[in-house]
Design a protein around this motif. Sequence first.
Motif, PDB file in Angstrom:
ATOM      1  N   GLU A  54       0.798  -1.281  -0.085  1.00  0.00           N
ATOM      2  CA  GLU A  54      -0.027  -0.069   0.070  1.00  0.00           C
ATOM      3  C   GLU A  54       0.738   1.385   0.016  1.00  0.00           C
ATOM      4  N   ILE A  55       2.101   1.208   0.385  1.00  0.00           N
ATOM      5  CA  ILE A  55       2.936   2.406   0.195  1.00  0.00           C
ATOM      6  C   ILE A  55       4.132   2.313  -0.755  1.00  0.00           C
ATOM      7  N   ARG A  56       4.094   1.085  -1.559  1.00  0.00           N
ATOM      8  CA  ARG A  56       5.250   0.958  -2.426  1.00  0.00           C
ATOM      9  C   ARG A  56       5.275   2.125  -3.601  1.00  0.00           C
ATOM     10  N   ASP A  57       3.871   2.533  -3.932  1.00  0.00           N
ATOM     11  CA  ASP A  57       3.921   3.500  -5.123  1.00  0.00           C
ATOM     12  C   ASP A  57       4.421   4.918  -4.611  1.00  0.00           C
ATOM     13  N   ASP A  58       4.429   5.125  -3.137  1.00  0.00           N
ATOM     14  CA  ASP A  58       4.818   6.422  -2.800  1.00  0.00           C
ATOM     15  C   ASP A  58       6.559   6.476  -2.432  1.00  0.00           C
ATOM     16  N   PHE A  59       7.226   5.468  -2.855  1.00  0.00           N
ATOM     17  CA  PHE A  59       8.547   5.209  -2.904  1.00  0.00           C
ATOM     18  C   PHE A  59       8.997   6.202  -3.803  1.00  0.00           C
ATOM     19  N   ASN A  60       9.795   7.235  -3.453  1.00  0.00           N
ATOM     20  CA  ASN A  60      10.304   8.166  -4.440  1.00  0.00           C
ATOM     21  C   ASN A  60      11.806   7.644  -4.673  1.00  0.00           C
ATOM     22  N   ARG A  61      12.043   7.074  -5.762  1.00  0.00           N
ATOM     23  CA  ARG A  61      13.400   6.155  -6.034  1.00  0.00           C
ATOM     24  C   ARG A  61      14.536   7.233  -6.248  1.00  0.00           C
ATOM     25  N   ALA A  62      14.163   8.380  -7.020  1.00  0.00           N
ATOM     26  CA  ALA A  62      15.030   9.515  -7.252  1.00  0.00           C
ATOM     27  C   ALA A  62      15.548  10.398  -6.020  1.00  0.00           C
ATOM     28  N   GLU A  63      14.558  10.763  -5.415  1.00  0.00           N
ATOM     29  CA  GLU A  63      14.907  11.123  -3.958  1.00  0.00           C
ATOM     30  C   GLU A  63      15.836  10.198  -2.957  1.00  0.00           C
ATOM     31  N   ALA A  64      15.447   8.985  -3.043  1.00  0.00           N
ATOM     32  CA  ALA A  64      16.164   7.859  -2.115  1.00  0.00           C
ATOM     33  C   ALA A  64      17.578   7.926  -2.571  1.00  0.00           C
ATOM     34  N   GLU A  65      17.877   7.702  -3.965  1.00  0.00           N
ATOM     35  CA  GLU A  65      19.181   7.801  -4.662  1.00  0.00           C
ATOM     36  C   GLU A  65      19.753   9.020  -4.228  1.00  0.00           C
ATOM     37  N   ARG A  66      19.288  10.212  -4.418  1.00  0.00           N
ATOM     38  CA  ARG A  66      20.087  11.473  -3.937  1.00  0.00           C
ATOM     39  C   ARG A  66      20.479  11.459  -2.544  1.00  0.00           C
ATOM     40  N   LEU A  67      19.237  10.977  -1.864  1.00  0.00           N
ATOM     41  CA  LEU A  67      19.876  10.982  -0.161  1.00  0.00           C
ATOM     42  C   LEU A  67      20.923  10.001   0.005  1.00  0.00           C
ATOM     43  N   ALA A  68      20.832   8.805  -0.569  1.00  0.00           N
ATOM     44  CA  ALA A  68      21.909   7.867  -0.440  1.00  0.00           C
ATOM     45  C   ALA A  68      23.302   8.292  -0.824  1.00  0.00           C
ATOM     46  N   GLU A  69      23.320   9.010  -1.937  1.00  0.00           N
ATOM     47  CA  GLU A  69      24.519   9.726  -2.453  1.00  0.00           C
ATOM     48  C   GLU A  69      25.103  10.779  -1.634  1.00  0.00           C
ATOM     49  N   GLU A  70      24.126  11.764  -1.136  1.00  0.00           N
ATOM     50  CA  GLU A  70      24.582  12.736  -0.643  1.00  0.00           C
ATOM     51  C   GLU A  70      24.962  12.800   0.864  1.00  0.00           C
ATOM     52  N   CYS A  71      24.575  11.611   1.531  1.00  0.00           N
ATOM     53  CA  CYS A  71      24.949  11.486   3.132  1.00  0.00           C
ATOM     54  C   CYS A  71      25.922  10.298   3.261  1.00  0.00           C
ATOM     55  N   ASP A  72      26.897  10.952   4.242  1.00  0.00           N
ATOM     56  CA  ASP A  72      27.888   9.995   4.861  1.00  0.00           C
ATOM     57  C   ASP A  72      27.374   9.398   6.168  1.00  0.00           C
ATOM     58  N   TRP A  73      26.960   7.988   5.672  1.00  0.00           N
ATOM     59  CA  TRP A  73      25.932   7.380   6.978  1.00  0.00           C
ATOM     60  C   TRP A  73      27.168   7.047   8.328  1.00  0.00           C
ATOM     61  N   ARG A  74      26.746   7.507   9.358  1.00  0.00           N
ATOM     62  CA  ARG A  74      27.621   7.328  10.569  1.00  0.00           C
ATOM     63  C   ARG A  74      27.180   6.394  11.426  1.00  0.00           C
ATOM     64  N   GLY A  75      25.710   5.979  11.334  1.00  0.00           N
ATOM     65  CA  GLY A  75      25.472   4.856  12.452  1.00  0.00           C
ATOM     66  C   GLY A  75      24.039   4.704  12.534  1.00  0.00           C
ATOM     67  N   LEU A  76      23.734   3.461  12.976  1.00  0.00           N
ATOM     68  CA  LEU A  76      22.229   3.139  13.486  1.00  0.00           C
ATOM     69  C   LEU A  76      22.309   2.598  14.871  1.00  0.00           C
ATOM     70  N   GLU A  77      21.327   3.441  15.416  1.00  0.00           N
ATOM     71  CA  GLU A  77      21.003   2.741  16.981  1.00  0.00           C
ATOM     72  C   GLU A  77      19.511   2.335  16.864  1.00  0.00           C
ATOM     73  N   ILE A  78      19.347   1.312  17.404  1.00  0.00           N
ATOM     74  CA  ILE A  78      17.923   0.672  17.712  1.00  0.00           C
ATOM     75  C   ILE A  78      17.977   1.070  19.206  1.00  0.00           C
ATOM     76  N   ARG A  79      16.584   1.748  19.425  1.00  0.00           N
ATOM     77  CA  ARG A  79      16.617   2.076  20.627  1.00  0.00           C
ATOM     78  C   ARG A  79      15.508   1.364  21.504  1.00  0.00           C
ATOM     79  N   ARG A  80      14.354   1.041  20.723  1.00  0.00           N
ATOM     80  CA  ARG A  80      13.399   0.005  21.307  1.00  0.00           C
ATOM     81  C   ARG A  80      12.879  -0.923  20.135  1.00  0.00           C
ATOM     82  N   VAL A  81      12.564  -2.239  20.477  1.00  0.00           N
ATOM     83  CA  VAL A  81      11.850  -3.102  19.462  1.00  0.00           C
ATOM     84  C   VAL A  81      10.675  -3.761  20.432  1.00  0.00           C
ATOM     85  N   THR A  82       9.381  -3.625  19.753  1.00  0.00           N
ATOM     86  CA  THR A  82       8.363  -4.345  20.365  1.00  0.00           C
ATOM     87  C   THR A  82       7.763  -5.084  18.996  1.00  0.00           C
TER      88      THR A  82
END
Length: 162
Positions: A54-82
Amino acid sequence: MALCPCYSKLEFEACCAPIIAGSLAPTAEALMRSRYTAFVQRKLDHVERTHAPEIRDDFNRAEAERLAEECDWRGLEIRRVTETGDAAEIEFAIRFRRDQQEMVQAELATFRRENGQWLYVKGEFNPQITQRQVSKVGRNDPCPCGSGKKAKKCCGTTTDLE
């Protein structure tokens, strides 16, 4: 072998690599970690195919590619999982550098499992944490336990009072 970019402290080949390649994620958290790793490695097909239908059509591939390219990814912190049955909520934060600025983005993400496959359903960015309200009891106030005694003569002997 290199450690996985998702900060699981596992090797990439034993962590996110199989999920990005198409194996089913065993948990919603494993899917969340693999989606982060997919952004880091610019493997956005994985991100797109793990969106709920139901949300797959909302995925903006061009924006995601731009974001992935422009960012220097520094870390993921999982705070809570339910995780309860086929539904899960994961509160996490990602750190990245963009436009010479260190940034943090928090998200409360919702996942569901369909036919054994975990899917990303929605996310609330920078969610507001509900503040816990605490009221102080004065020494001469009635004890909150309902005994009818003054707090200083009842529960106040073991709790902080004003």
